[in-house]
Design a protein around this motif. Structure first.
Motif, PDB file in Angstrom:
ATOM      1  N   ASP A 168       1.178  -1.206  -0.323  1.00 17.91           N
ATOM      2  CA  ASP A 168       0.020   0.113   0.192  1.00 17.91           C
ATOM      3  C   ASP A 168       0.983   1.188   0.248  1.00 17.91           C
ATOM      4  OD1 ASP A 168      -2.161  -1.085   0.354  1.00 17.91           O
ATOM      5  OD2 ASP A 168      -2.798  -1.643   2.070  1.00 17.91           O
ATOM      6  N   ILE A 169       2.325   0.986  -0.479  1.00 19.04           N
ATOM      7  CA  ILE A 169       3.405   2.136  -0.130  1.00 19.04           C
ATOM      8  C   ILE A 169       4.077   2.524  -1.718  1.00 19.04           C
ATOM      9  CG2 ILE A 169       5.557   3.021   0.961  1.00 19.04           C
ATOM     10  CD1 ILE A 169       4.406   1.402   2.988  1.00 19.04           C
ATOM     11  N   LEU A 170       4.195   3.654  -1.888  1.00 21.81           N
ATOM     12  CA  LEU A 170       4.668   4.429  -2.909  1.00 21.81           C
ATOM     13  C   LEU A 170       6.269   4.413  -2.250  1.00 21.81           C
ATOM     14  CD1 LEU A 170       2.567   6.733  -4.782  1.00 21.81           C
ATOM     15  CD2 LEU A 170       2.680   4.705  -5.648  1.00 21.81           C
ATOM     16  N   LYS A 171       6.538   4.330  -3.521  1.00 22.96           N
ATOM     17  CA  LYS A 171       8.900   4.518  -3.145  1.00 22.96           C
ATOM     18  C   LYS A 171       9.280   4.421  -4.527  1.00 22.96           C
ATOM     19  CE  LYS A 171       8.624   0.531   0.757  1.00 22.96           C
ATOM     20  NZ  LYS A 171       9.469  -0.022   1.234  1.00 22.96           N
ATOM     21  N   ILE A 172       9.559   5.270  -4.105  1.00 18.55           N
ATOM     22  CA  ILE A 172      11.170   5.762  -5.198  1.00 18.55           C
ATOM     23  C   ILE A 172      11.787   4.409  -6.034  1.00 18.55           C
ATOM     24  CG2 ILE A 172      12.598   6.887  -5.871  1.00 18.55           C
ATOM     25  CD1 ILE A 172      11.501   9.092  -3.998  1.00 18.55           C
ATOM     26  N   ARG A 173      11.775   3.737  -7.372  1.00 22.21           N
ATOM     27  CA  ARG A 173      13.042   3.100  -7.753  1.00 22.21           C
ATOM     28  C   ARG A 173      13.570   4.200  -9.261  1.00 22.21           C
ATOM     29  NH1 ARG A 173      12.514   1.260  -3.347  1.00 22.21           N
ATOM     30  NH2 ARG A 173      11.873  -0.461  -3.356  1.00 22.21           N
ATOM     31  N   GLY A 174      14.206   3.890  -9.236  1.00 18.20           N
ATOM     32  CA  GLY A 174      15.453   4.335 -10.246  1.00 18.20           C
ATOM     33  C   GLY A 174      16.407   4.936 -10.104  1.00 18.20           C
ATOM     34  N   GLY A 175      17.163   5.063 -11.031  1.00 11.03           N
ATOM     35  CA  GLY A 175      17.704   6.322 -11.228  1.00 11.03           C
ATOM     36  C   GLY A 175      18.918   6.169 -10.211  1.00 11.03           C
ATOM     37  N   MET A 176      19.757   6.894  -9.628  1.00 12.45           N
ATOM     38  CA  MET A 176      20.931   6.698  -8.557  1.00 12.45           C
ATOM     39  C   MET A 176      20.614   7.250  -7.549  1.00 12.45           C
ATOM     40  SD  MET A 176      25.323   6.824  -8.712  1.00 12.45           S
ATOM     41  CE  MET A 176      24.924   8.197  -6.961  1.00 12.45           C
ATOM     42  N   HIS A 177      20.991   7.483  -6.381  1.00 13.74           N
ATOM     43  CA  HIS A 177      21.210   8.780  -4.799  1.00 13.74           C
ATOM     44  C   HIS A 177      22.298   8.313  -3.812  1.00 13.74           C
ATOM     45  CE1 HIS A 177      19.814   5.742  -1.655  1.00 13.74           C
ATOM     46  NE2 HIS A 177      18.544   5.033  -2.988  1.00 13.74           N
ATOM     47  N   VAL A 178      22.620   8.451  -3.159  1.00 11.31           N
ATOM     48  CA  VAL A 178      23.853   8.558  -2.525  1.00 11.31           C
ATOM     49  C   VAL A 178      23.279   8.110  -1.532  1.00 11.31           C
ATOM     50  CG1 VAL A 178      25.371  10.294  -3.320  1.00 11.31           C
ATOM     51  CG2 VAL A 178      23.593  11.086  -1.198  1.00 11.31           C
ATOM     52  N   CYS A 179      24.132   7.053  -0.745  1.00 15.30           N
ATOM     53  CA  CYS A 179      23.902   6.650   0.566  1.00 15.30           C
ATOM     54  C   CYS A 179      24.435   7.147   1.551  1.00 15.30           C
ATOM     55  CB  CYS A 179      23.581   5.022   0.423  1.00 15.30           C
ATOM     56  SG  CYS A 179      22.406   4.511  -0.446  1.00 15.30           S
ATOM     57  N   ALA A 180      24.166   8.050   2.375  1.00  9.62           N
ATOM     58  CA  ALA A 180      24.791   9.122   3.606  1.00  9.62           C
ATOM     59  C   ALA A 180      24.073   9.095   4.578  1.00  9.62           C
ATOM     60  CB  ALA A 180      25.869   9.777   2.755  1.00  9.62           C
ATOM     61  N   PRO A 181      23.915   9.591   5.947  1.00  3.12           N
ATOM     62  CA  PRO A 181      25.683   8.801   6.265  1.00  3.12           C
ATOM     63  C   PRO A 181      25.172   7.269   6.630  1.00  3.12           C
ATOM     64  CG  PRO A 181      24.832   9.663   8.002  1.00  3.12           C
ATOM     65  CD  PRO A 181      23.722   9.970   7.304  1.00  3.12           C
ATOM     66  N   ASN A 182      24.982   6.816   5.420  1.00  5.30           N
ATOM     67  CA  ASN A 182      24.865   4.853   6.502  1.00  5.30           C
ATOM     68  C   ASN A 182      24.122   4.423   4.787  1.00  5.30           C
ATOM     69  OD1 ASN A 182      22.256   6.294   7.441  1.00  5.30           O
ATOM     70  ND2 ASN A 182      21.607   4.316   7.558  1.00  5.30           N
ATOM     71  N   PHE A 183      24.867   2.813   4.807  1.00  3.32           N
ATOM     72  CA  PHE A 183      24.185   2.415   3.588  1.00  3.32           C
ATOM     73  C   PHE A 183      23.624   1.420   4.388  1.00  3.32           C
ATOM     74  CE2 PHE A 183      23.741  -1.692   1.772  1.00  3.32           C
ATOM     75  CZ  PHE A 183      23.828  -0.651  -0.149  1.00  3.32           C
ATOM     76  N   GLY A 184      21.936   0.971   3.651  1.00  2.00           N
ATOM     77  CA  GLY A 184      21.157  -0.151   4.729  1.00  2.00           C
ATOM     78  C   GLY A 184      20.922   0.744   5.685  1.00  2.00           C
ATOM     79  N   VAL A 185      20.579  -0.802   6.525  1.00  2.00           N
ATOM     80  CA  VAL A 185      19.520  -0.446   7.722  1.00  2.00           C
ATOM     81  C   VAL A 185      21.004   0.460   9.371  1.00  2.00           C
ATOM     82  CG1 VAL A 185      18.069  -1.454   9.530  1.00  2.00           C
ATOM     83  CG2 VAL A 185      17.609  -2.078   6.951  1.00  2.00           C
ATOM     84  N   ASP A 186      20.242   1.470  10.295  1.00  2.15           N
ATOM     85  CA  ASP A 186      20.457   1.285  11.238  1.00  2.15           C
ATOM     86  C   ASP A 186      20.636   0.878  12.444  1.00  2.15           C
ATOM     87  OD1 ASP A 186      22.199   3.002  13.082  1.00  2.15           O
ATOM     88  OD2 ASP A 186      21.273   4.699  13.245  1.00  2.15           O
ATOM     89  N   ASP A 187      21.013  -0.130  12.699  1.00  2.00           N
ATOM     90  CA  ASP A 187      20.893  -1.225  14.253  1.00  2.00           C
ATOM     91  C   ASP A 187      22.263  -0.591  14.969  1.00  2.00           C
ATOM     92  OD1 ASP A 187      18.161  -2.390  13.025  1.00  2.00           O
ATOM     93  OD2 ASP A 187      19.533  -3.839  12.013  1.00  2.00           O
ATOM     94  N   THR A 188      22.765   0.572  14.408  1.00  7.82           N
ATOM     95  CA  THR A 188      23.713   1.123  15.571  1.00  7.82           C
ATOM     96  C   THR A 188      23.159   2.263  16.172  1.00  7.82           C
ATOM     97  OG1 THR A 188      24.914   0.071  13.964  1.00  7.82           O
ATOM     98  CG2 THR A 188      25.919   1.322  15.425  1.00  7.82           C
ATOM     99  N   LEU A 189      23.312   3.098  15.849  1.00  7.53           N
ATOM    100  CA  LEU A 189      22.778   4.159  16.205  1.00  7.53           C
ATOM    101  C   LEU A 189      21.635   4.321  16.776  1.00  7.53           C
ATOM    102  CD1 LEU A 189      24.360   7.207  14.302  1.00  7.53           C
ATOM    103  CD2 LEU A 189      25.494   6.329  16.465  1.00  7.53           C
ATOM    104  N   ASN A 190      20.342   3.845  15.641  1.00 11.48           N
ATOM    105  CA  ASN A 190      18.464   3.543  15.636  1.00 11.48           C
ATOM    106  C   ASN A 190      17.645   4.431  15.645  1.00 11.48           C
ATOM    107  OD1 ASN A 190      18.837   1.138  16.395  1.00 11.48           O
ATOM    108  ND2 ASN A 190      19.603   0.438  18.480  1.00 11.48           N
ATOM    109  N   SER A 191      19.050   5.219  15.169  1.00 11.10           N
ATOM    110  CA  SER A 191      18.420   7.098  14.969  1.00 11.10           C
ATOM    111  C   SER A 191      18.232   7.461  13.315  1.00 11.10           C
ATOM    112  CB  SER A 191      18.725   8.007  15.325  1.00 11.10           C
ATOM    113  OG  SER A 191      20.154   7.872  14.949  1.00 11.10           O
TER     114      SER A 191
END
Length: 235
Positions: A42-65
């Motif tokens: 039920d959610i619209l999400k962006i796909r395609g192109g390219m974006h930076v992943c900053a400051p983190n790539f992927g899920v944040d389970d370290t700072l949890n913020s």
């Protein structure tokens, strides 16, 4: 704001909202799957192109913020410098990263695309970073040959990880190579098959933020972390 870059062989459309590359073409042939909105559940999400992943790539389970793949792709960047085939964008960090400055450069060189991200810690405290780039390569048949070996597409929704600074692959009969220039040491291969794309993502230690033992970079006060690579398209 959308900004068009081009040279005699390639064209790029950059969106200052998120520092997204919306389109990348070589000789009018799409290299990136153009950025679109797709419905997932039920959610619209962006796909395609390219974006930076900053400051983190992927899920944040370290700072949890931090949001998945960082806040950089969600905020408005400022244009610092622009030429026909070159653009430099800047972003001031937010919340616990408010004293961190992000600068990204995109530059066309013939059929090739240079990507560069710098993260400058101007605070008095150490900051954690593990960035990457998230390109969606156009792949209408979802077949991938990477480093002369076929990839089982059934594995892609769960991601495939490979320690490397460089990757060469073939998509839609187009030979492409990513050359890691600085702090590229892990690639992530992924697709959810919601469009004609496969992500081949150059990163620093991949999804390091999901486990503090995976090698998050500790950016000291007044230090700059740089990550860069070049996407080379064989004509």
């Amino acid at each position: 704001m959308k900004i068009s870059l081009k040279n005699s062989l390639a064209s790029l459309e950059v969106n200052t909202n998120g520092a997204y590359i919306d389109n990348f073409e070589v000789k009018d042939i799409p290299i990136f799957f153009p950025k679109v909105m797709v419905k997932i559940g039920d959610i619209l999400k962006i796909r395609g192109g390219m974006h930076v992943c900053a400051p983190n790539f992927g899920v944040d389970d370290t700072l949890n913020s931090l949001p998945s793949h960082g806040f950089g792709r969600d905020l408005l960047w400022e244009v610092l410098e622009q030429r026909e085939s070159f653009i430099k964008l800047s972003l001031e960090g937010v919340e616990s990263y408010k004293d961190v400055k992000f600068t990204v450069v995109y530059e066309l060189d013939g059929p090739n695309l240079l990507l560069n991200l710098m993260i400058e810690n101007i605070s008095d405290e150490e900051k954690l970073v593990a960035p990457g780039f998230h390109p969606y390569f156009y792949a209408h048949d979802h077949s991938v040959v990477i480093n002369d070996r076929s990839i089982d597409k059934k594995e892609l929704p769960n991601s495939i990880y490979e320690d490397s600074s460089n990757e060469k692959f073939k998509l839609n009969d187009k030979q492409i190579e990513i050359i890691g220039i600085k702090n590229i040491n892990k690639y992530v291969f992924w697709s959810d098959f919601k469009g004609d794309y496969i992500c081949i993502e150059p990163t620093y230690n991949g999804n390091a933020f999901d486990d503090k033992e995976k090698g998050i970079y500790h950016l000291k006060s007044n230090e700059i972390f740089e990550i860069s690579c070049e996407i080379r398209v064989k004509l």
